[in-house]
Design an enzyme around this catalytic site. Structure first.
Site, short mmCIF file in Angstrom:
data_model
loop_
_atom_site.label_atom_id
_atom_site.label_comp_id
_atom_site.label_asym_id
_atom_site.label_seq_id
_atom_site.Cartn_x
_atom_site.Cartn_y
_atom_site.Cartn_z
N GLY A 1 16.82 66.53 72.38
CA GLY A 1 16.99 66.57 70.67
C GLY A 1 16.85 64.98 69.95
O GLY A 1 16.45 65.26 68.68
N GLU B 1 13.22 64.82 69.45
CA GLU B 1 12.94 66.00 68.59
C GLU B 1 13.18 65.28 66.85
O GLU B 1 12.52 65.74 66.06
CB GLU B 1 13.44 67.14 69.16
CG GLU B 1 12.96 67.77 70.07
CD GLU B 1 13.57 69.16 70.60
OE1 GLU B 1 14.65 68.69 71.05
OE2 GLU B 1 12.86 69.98 70.67
C1 HXC Z 1 26.47 64.85 76.13
C2 HXC Z 1 26.08 62.77 76.90
C3 HXC Z 1 24.62 63.09 76.66
C4 HXC Z 1 24.20 64.33 76.02
C5 HXC Z 1 24.93 61.15 77.64
N1 HXC Z 1 26.08 61.66 77.52
N2 HXC Z 1 23.70 61.80 77.13
N3 HXC Z 1 26.91 63.76 76.66
N4 HXC Z 1 25.30 65.14 75.88
N5 HXC Z 1 22.96 64.61 76.00
C6 HXC Z 1 27.38 60.86 77.97
C7 HXC Z 1 27.60 61.05 79.53
O1 HXC Z 1 27.96 62.23 79.99
C8 HXC Z 1 28.52 59.59 79.62
O2 HXC Z 1 30.02 60.45 79.09
C9 HXC Z 1 28.29 58.91 78.27
O3 HXC Z 1 27.40 59.40 77.22
C10 HXC Z 1 27.28 57.86 79.05
O4 HXC Z 1 26.24 58.40 79.68
P1 HXC Z 1 25.81 58.15 81.18
O5 HXC Z 1 25.04 59.02 81.71
O6 HXC Z 1 26.97 57.55 81.98
O7 HXC Z 1 24.98 56.61 80.80
P2 HXC Z 1 23.56 56.06 81.90
O8 HXC Z 1 23.90 56.21 83.15
O9 HXC Z 1 23.35 54.68 81.01
O10 HXC Z 1 22.18 57.09 81.26
C11 HXC Z 1 21.87 57.28 80.18
C12 HXC Z 1 20.95 58.54 80.10
C13 HXC Z 1 21.73 59.72 80.66
C14 HXC Z 1 19.79 58.63 81.15
C15 HXC Z 1 20.54 58.77 78.75
O11 HXC Z 1 23.30 59.89 79.84
C16 HXC Z 1 21.31 61.08 80.48
O12 HXC Z 1 20.30 61.54 81.20
N6 HXC Z 1 21.72 61.79 79.41
C17 HXC Z 1 21.15 63.23 79.22
C18 HXC Z 1 19.77 63.23 78.75
C19 HXC Z 1 19.23 64.43 78.40
O13 HXC Z 1 19.27 65.62 79.37
N7 HXC Z 1 18.95 64.86 77.10
C20 HXC Z 1 18.50 66.18 76.64
C21 HXC Z 1 19.79 67.25 76.56
S1 HXC Z 1 19.43 68.87 75.99
P3 HXC Z 1 31.23 60.08 79.90
O14 HXC Z 1 32.22 60.66 79.40
O15 HXC Z 1 30.96 60.21 81.43
O16 HXC Z 1 31.43 58.65 80.03
C22 HXC Z 1 18.60 68.92 74.38
C23 HXC Z 1 18.27 70.11 73.93
C24 HXC Z 1 17.82 69.87 72.66
O17 HXC Z 1 18.48 67.76 73.68
C25 HXC Z 1 17.42 71.27 71.99
C26 HXC Z 1 18.42 71.45 70.79
C27 HXC Z 1 18.68 73.00 70.37
#
Ligand code: HXC
Length: 258
Positions: free
Chosen positions: A109, A112
């Site tokens: 997102g 996006e």
């Molecule tokens: C909720 C999130 C998050 C997310 C990160 N965090 N991304 N929480 N939603 N999208 C949180 C983690 O849980 C963690 O919380 C803190 O942020 C730090 O993240 P880390 O993973 O520890 O950091 P790092 O190791 O540096 O990795 C960074 C990252 C990874 C590669 C960006 O966080 C990641 O892969 N995030 C998810 C990316 C993703 O899949 N995005 C798409 C989402 S779905 P804690 O509490 O553990 O400290 C989407 C759908 C869109 O976007 C459509 C909408 C209708």
């Protein structure tokens, strides 16, 4: 008004909106989108605001929609709530220029949201991606439609199907972003561009944005007709007389939005 998930900075005619949920890398939740929509709706009506810059921090623009908020939802809830539809429509119908200044992660997102903006400026550390496939879902706020239009079908398929990230230089090469700057210069660069745009006639700014947005949705002949009619209509404005007179008199124009 104080917001929970975004910070606002007033730079005269430019409004800077900073996504501000650092604990989750600016994961986009309902609250953040609703606050963003509320600010954009006011900015559209506020005659002082001419351009908006949307940014995050050096390390993350936004790491996607908030996975923790979505995790427990079922498809009926998502459908009945019409998840993110209203917010998408408000952001994408914002009439003034919206510049995304992206540094660090712009994923899911987050990517996006950047693509809903009119111009993406990127720091050299930006990473763009649509990794939703790794969560067993797919893009839901425009990513399957805007990414192929921006980078072509093959790269869009590659990114959505493999979940790989695109770095800033690849993003610039393929036209996803308009410029890449060093991380430390991004915000000033975005404000500088916004200021330059804000000095033009608002009537012309709005007409150009409307015409280019239409190009995403219509065929060439309808788009060109729309463009020509807009072009013709600008000759009924004082700003056209001023702009052309200033050129001939070798001075800077003073646009009055009239
Ligand atoms: C909720 C999130 C998050 C997310 C990160 N965090 N991304 N929480 N939603 N999208 C949180 C983690 O849980 C963690 O919380 C803190 O942020 C730090 O993240 P880390 O993973 O520890 O950091 P790092 O190791 O540096 O990795 C960074 C990252 C990874 C590669 C960006 O966080 C990641 O892969 N995030 C998810 C990316 C993703 O899949 N995005 C798409 C989402 S779905 P804690 O509490 O553990 O400290 C989407 C759908 C869109 O976007 C459509 C909408 C209708």
């Amino acid at each position: 008004m104080a917001y929970e998930t975004i910070l606002l900075e007033d730079h005269d005619s430019v409004l800077l909106i900073r996504l501000n949920r650092p604990e989750s890398l600016n994961a986009i939740n309902k609250k953040m989108l609703s606050e963003l929509c509320s600010v954009l709706s006011s900015a559209d009506k506020d005659t002082k605001v001419r351009v908006v810059v949307l940014t995050g921090t050096d390390k993350f623009f936004a790491a996607g929609a908030d996975i923790k908020e979505m995790e427990k939802k079922d498809s009926v809830e998502m459908f009945l709530e019409d998840f993110f539809t209203e917010e998408h429509d408000i952001i994408s119908s914002f009439r003034k220029p919206l510049i995304a200044a992206v540094s660090g992660y712009a994923l899911g997102g987050g990517c996006e949201l950047a693509m809903m903006c009119d111009i993406i400026l990127s720091s050299d550390t930006a990473k763009f991606g649509q990794p939703e496939i790794n969560l067993g879902v797919m893009a839901g706020i425009g990513g399957t439609q805007r990414l192929p239009r921006a980078v072509g079908k093959s790269k869009a398929m590659d990114m959505h199907l493999s979940g790989r990230y695109m770095d800033a230089h690849e993003a610039e090469r393929v036209g996803l972003v308009s410029r890449v700057m060093p991380e430390k210069e991004l915000e000033l660069g975005a404000l500088d561009l916004a200021r330059k745009i804000s000095e033009k006639s608002l009537l012309t700014i709005l007409a150009i944005k409307e015409a280019i947005k239409l190009s995403e949705q219509t065929n060439m002949s309808t788009g060109i007709l729309f463009e020509r009619r807009k072009f013709h209509s600008l000759f009924g404005k004082e700003d056209q007389k001023e702009g052309m007179a200033a050129f001939i008199e070798k001075r800077s124009p003073k646009f009055m939005d009239k």
